[in-house]
Design an enzyme around this catalytic site. Structure first.
Site, PDB file in Angstrom:
ATOM      1  N   GLU A 418      34.157 -10.592 -16.660  1.00  0.00           N
ATOM      2  CA  GLU A 418      35.323 -11.248 -16.048  1.00  0.00           C
ATOM      3  C   GLU A 418      34.921 -12.167 -14.907  1.00  0.00           C
ATOM      4  OE1 GLU A 418      38.270  -8.278 -15.058  1.00  0.00           O
ATOM      5  OE2 GLU A 418      38.531  -7.734 -17.148  1.00  0.00           O
ATOM      6  N   GLU A 494      36.345  -4.644 -23.227  1.00  0.00           N
ATOM      7  CA  GLU A 494      36.975  -3.683 -22.313  1.00  0.00           C
ATOM      8  C   GLU A 494      38.393  -3.487 -22.811  1.00  0.00           C
ATOM      9  OE1 GLU A 494      35.679  -4.425 -18.166  1.00  0.00           O
ATOM     10  OE2 GLU A 494      37.660  -3.680 -17.655  1.00  0.00           O
TER      11      GLU A 494
HETATM   12  C1  GAL Z   1      38.955  -4.857 -15.572  1.00  0.00           C
HETATM   13  C2  GAL Z   1      37.604  -4.884 -14.860  1.00  0.00           C
HETATM   14  C3  GAL Z   1      37.092  -3.488 -14.614  1.00  0.00           C
HETATM   15  C4  GAL Z   1      38.178  -2.652 -14.016  1.00  0.00           C
HETATM   16  C5  GAL Z   1      39.354  -2.639 -14.939  1.00  0.00           C
HETATM   17  C6  GAL Z   1      40.496  -1.750 -14.506  1.00  0.00           C
HETATM   18  O1  GAL Z   1      39.609  -6.062 -15.483  1.00  0.00           O
HETATM   19  O2  GAL Z   1      36.668  -5.557 -15.642  1.00  0.00           O
HETATM   20  O3  GAL Z   1      35.974  -3.519 -13.788  1.00  0.00           O
HETATM   21  O4  GAL Z   1      38.519  -3.193 -12.778  1.00  0.00           O
HETATM   22  O5  GAL Z   1      39.842  -3.954 -15.031  1.00  0.00           O
HETATM   23  O6  GAL Z   1      41.548  -1.844 -15.405  1.00  0.00           O
END
Ligand code: GAL
Length: 824
Positions: A418, A494
């Site tokens: 990100e 993710e």
């Molecule tokens: C994502 C990020 C992670 C964590 C997650 C929580 O956007 O890459 O590190 O913060 O959100 O939902």
């Protein structure tokens, strides 16, 4: 020919050889007898600094986990003191007989901003806490006399968006070797061609000469041993240094009938390279590797020719109550728990992980996405890595790949998570540079990145630079992106980010549950607005079989980032004050102590085949105002029947009887309020004390059942060890689950009794915990309150002390419990 016996001798000589004639490399743990002090005194690096009153300790060490929690420490990084200047000093001698050898120190990682002094001279500096480094300290040493190493560690507040830990938190090694030796991370192994009959193994070795040896002739002999230590291939090659101080030697070996590295059979080979000078052995180096094929195609991910969905988890680097200090057994336990959930891959979010974790993934048959950075030149927190970007990113990235590229578990390199450059017109140029570095250091694995702003990264060309396009929380875009980009390979880098607290059930079910108790509902429906429950991702993964798979956020809870609490983050120290004491994440399928939440079983129902069924919530609803309690069941069967006190509540079929869950769909276009999940079964039933039981069926046959009884008042303590024999090496751990039960042995799901521990014999208390994300009790203590019926005690063996360890757990008003664990 060198046979099995020789290989054993060689390994022994590696460990114990210290005769100057042989001059073989010695690798010694350098973790003992360090002195530690938090101080900004500028004189500490000096040789004669008075450290007599300093605290003595053993590495790896994370000072921040010692606490205390304080509201003025930023909750985003766990409410713990991860910042401030501290020093480590160590006095040591190197025998006079080693004069003429090269002496190096290898730090596996220091968190962070470390500067190293040897005998008063500054010899090294490294800002990034997640990467290891080697320092040649030979020129600064006094052989046969006292030497002093001083390490300054200077982490700043908000150096990450989570808890990074603080200190020399990974292992340190001392190596003594011949001036001509194989370079640090100097062996690169690849297997370009693999058939059933043979595998071609290419080994590129860099040999270093610290002296001018251009006239000498050398040989490098590399032998490959299989898992039993039997020699399976060898090659001897002559080389010289010519003019340079480095010589790169390429050797090609063939392994017949290779035993492939795979999930269930993670076969490893060991390549031992030996350097000879006029028939004298002067150095040797061992590298483990695996033989396997991986392929990423538009049709999916293939290992050894077989298609497999990636069932992955993101893991941060901390080990829960043990903090960030590396521990082999604690790392192994995390991975064991993940495997039990059905996980086949981990993502080292968002940084290079410990060497131990990769070694374990190799051994346990887990795939790895190795990730380098959470930010590039634009930071996300006040003191983020962007501060060091210009000067360090190339070396940090190259070093990660050099360090890790022989691990068969690693299947892809992530250049970032990100990154803010997704929205920046130069983003693609930076990606191009990073991808090129990865391909130069390792042409055999694809690159990737995790995009949360996928549309922007597509628009500015960044997504087009990586080999595999990772989408963070964008399952609704998979199909469209695949269709619009006929060459792209896509997966969920993710996913989910569901939040929950183990054993907590709030009614009525709400799509956004920011409950004042600082605990989140465990019905697995709550997520922040960019995220969604597991079911949504299951739905898209199932309907799009060509998507490679997913990495859920997260496998384990981690310290810091206590979303949905603590939202008032203006990124300055101490201003995350709204929801104190909520201090760790709620994202894990497993809590910080390692206890599975209900969500663990939802993943298990989707990712495993051994018959299972899970039932929630607890059955202690005395005095409830709710007429009906939602009861959820997760199973990998296809049907289940629920009974309340023996009365059937009906038999339901997964997919036909869908469970309507209210959700906060951030990533779902059109944002409906509900999802009719075919992945769970539910009944709404009137509460009556007694017993609920669920029976699961597959193809009409019963496969599993589970019951929950209404518990009476807490009566006694139960202790359950994960291992009752541990190694007396001062590192090994036994994890002891402390369970509060009633007089009939039923689990008390709401118990919060404080339990006191007394450990006698050859062990100490390493940590305590309970998975409560809003507890500020210390992790290093001889007591812990139960959280929803459970807490955890972790004991550590003492080095060289064997015998019986007695653990006594007592609590006011409860019957106590004594158990023993052996240390051998
Ligand atoms: C994502 C990020 C992670 C964590 C997650 C929580 O956007 O890459 O590190 O913060 O959100 O939902």
């Amino acid at each position: 020919m060198i046979n099995k016996l020789y290989s054993l001798l060689l390994v022994i000589s590696l460990i114990s050889c210290n005769t100057p004639e042989m001059q073989l490399r010695e690798r010694i743990s350098f973790n003992d007898y360090w002195l530690f002090q938090k101080t900004s005194d500028v004189n500490v690096s000096k040789i004669d600094y008075d450290d007599a009153n300093w605290r003595s300790l053993e590495l790896p060490h994370d000072w921040a986990i010692e606490g205390p929690f304080k509201p003025e420490y930023n909750l985003r990084t766990g409410g713990l003191p991860i910042f401030g200047k501290a020093w480590y000093r160590k006095h040591f001698t190197i025998d006079n007989s080693k004069k003429g050898s090269v002496v190096t120190l290898k730090f596996d990682g220091v968190m962070n901003n470390s500067t190293i002094y040897v005998n008063g001279k500054k010899v090294y500096h490294r800002p990034y806490g997640y990467i290891g480094f080697e320092i040649d300290i030979t020129p600064y040493l006094n052989f046969g006399e006292d030497n002093i190493i001083a390490v300054e560690v200077n982490p700043e507040v908000l150096s990450a968006r989570w808890y990074p830990g603080a200190g020399i938190y990974r292992n340190v090694w001392l190596e003594i070797k011949n001036p001509v030796h194989i370079k640090h991370w100097g062996s690169h192994i690849s297997t370009p061609s693999i058939t059933k009959d043979k595998a071609e193994v290419i080994i590129e070795t860099i040999v270093l000469s610290k002296e001018d040896k251009s006239k000498d002739a050398y040989q490098i002999q590399t032998i490959i041993y299989d898992k039993e230590g039997i020699e399976v291939a060898s090659n001897t090659t002559d080389f010289r240094f010519n003019k340079g101080k480095e010589s790169t030697i390429l050797q090609k070996l063939t392994v017949s009938n290779p035993e492939l590295w795979d999930f269930k059979t993670p076969h490893l080979y060991n390549a031992i390279s030996t350097i000879l000078n006029k028939n004298e052995v002067i150095d040797n180096y061992s590298s483990h590797f695996g033989i396997r094929t991986i392929a990423f195609t538009r049709e999916g991910f293939f290992i050894n020719g077989r298609k497999e969905k990636i069932k992955g988890v993101c893991l941060h680097n901390d080990l829960g109550p043990l903090g960030s200090a590396v521990n082999y057994r604690a790392t192994e336990r995390q991975l064991e728990i993940m495997k039990e959930m059905g996980v086949n891959a981990i993502r080292t979010s968002h940084n290079p992980t410990s060497p131990e974790q990769l070694e374990l993934c190799d051994k346990m048959g887990l795939l790895v996405q190795a990730e380098a950075f959470d930010c590039w030149a634009i930071g996300k927190t006040e003191n983020d890595y962007n501060k060091y970007w210009n000067e360090w990113h190339e070396q940090d990235l190259r070093d990660m790949i050099k360090r890790d590229r022989n691990h068969p578990s690693i299947i892809m390199w992530s250049i970032g998570n990100e990154v803010k450059e997704q929205n920046n017109e130069n983003g693609y140029k930076m990606a191009k540079e990073l991808v090129e570095i990865c391909h130069q250091e390792d042409p055999n694995r694809p690159t990737t990145a995790g995009f949360n702003n996928l549309s922007a990264a597509i628009k500015n060309g960044l997504a087009n630079e990586v080999d595999l396009v990772g989408a963070n929380y964008k399952p609704t875009q998979y199909a469209e992106v695949m269709e619009q980009h006929p060459n792209w390979i896509v997966y969920g880098s993710e996913t989910a980010s569901t939040v929950s607290s183990r054993g907590v059930y709030h009614l009525p079910l709400k799509k956004y549950d920011k409950h004042k108790s600082l605990q989140v509902n465990s019905y697995d429906i709550n997520s922040p607005n960019w995220a969604y429950p597991p079911d949504i991702e299951f739905h898209f993964q199932d309907s799009l079989p060509n998507i490679l798979g997913e990495f859920i956020w997260t496998g384990f809870d981690y310290l810091g980032e206590p979303t949905p609490y603590g939202g008032k983050d203006n990124l300055t120290h101490g201003n995350w004050d709204t929801d104190w004491p909520s201090r760790s994440s709620y994202f894990g399928a497993v809590d910080l102590a390692g206890f599975p939440k209900d969500r663990f079983y939802l993943y298990q129902s989707q990712w495993t085949t051994a018959p299972m069924v899970h039932l929630l919530p607890h059955w202690n609803w005395e005095g409830t105002d709710f007429e009906e309690i939602p009861v959820y069941c997760y199973t990998n069967g296809d049907e289940a029947e629920l009974f309340v006190n023996g009365k059937s509540q009906g038999r339901k079929t997964k997919g036909v009887d869908k469970t309507r869950i209210p959700v906060n769909f951030g990533a779902w276009k059109g944002r409906p309020k509900y999802f009719d999940s075919p992945y769970r079964l539910n009944w709404n039933v009137k509460y009556e004390p007694g017993e609920i039981e669920v029976v699961a069926y597959k193809n009409g046959q019963e496969i599993a059942r589970k019951f929950i009884k209404t518990a009476k008042a807490p009566d006694k303590i139960e202790l359950i060890t994960d291992r009752n024999v541990i190694n007396a090496d001062g590192k090994d751990l036994s994890f002891i689950t402390v369970k509060i039960i009633d007089e009939n042995g039923n689990f008390c799901p709401l118990a919060d009794n404080k339990v006191n521990f007394k450990v006698t014999g050859p062990a100490t208390i390493a940590a305590v915990g309970n998975g409560n994300a809003a507890s500020t009790e210390p992790f290093q203590a001889n007591y812990r309150k139960a959280f929803n019926g459970l807490c955890l005690l972790v004991i550590k063996s003492k080095n060289g002390e064997t015998g019986e360890i007695t653990i006594e757990a007592t609590s006011n008003g409860l019957k106590s419990k004594i158990i023993t664990v052996k240390s051998k």
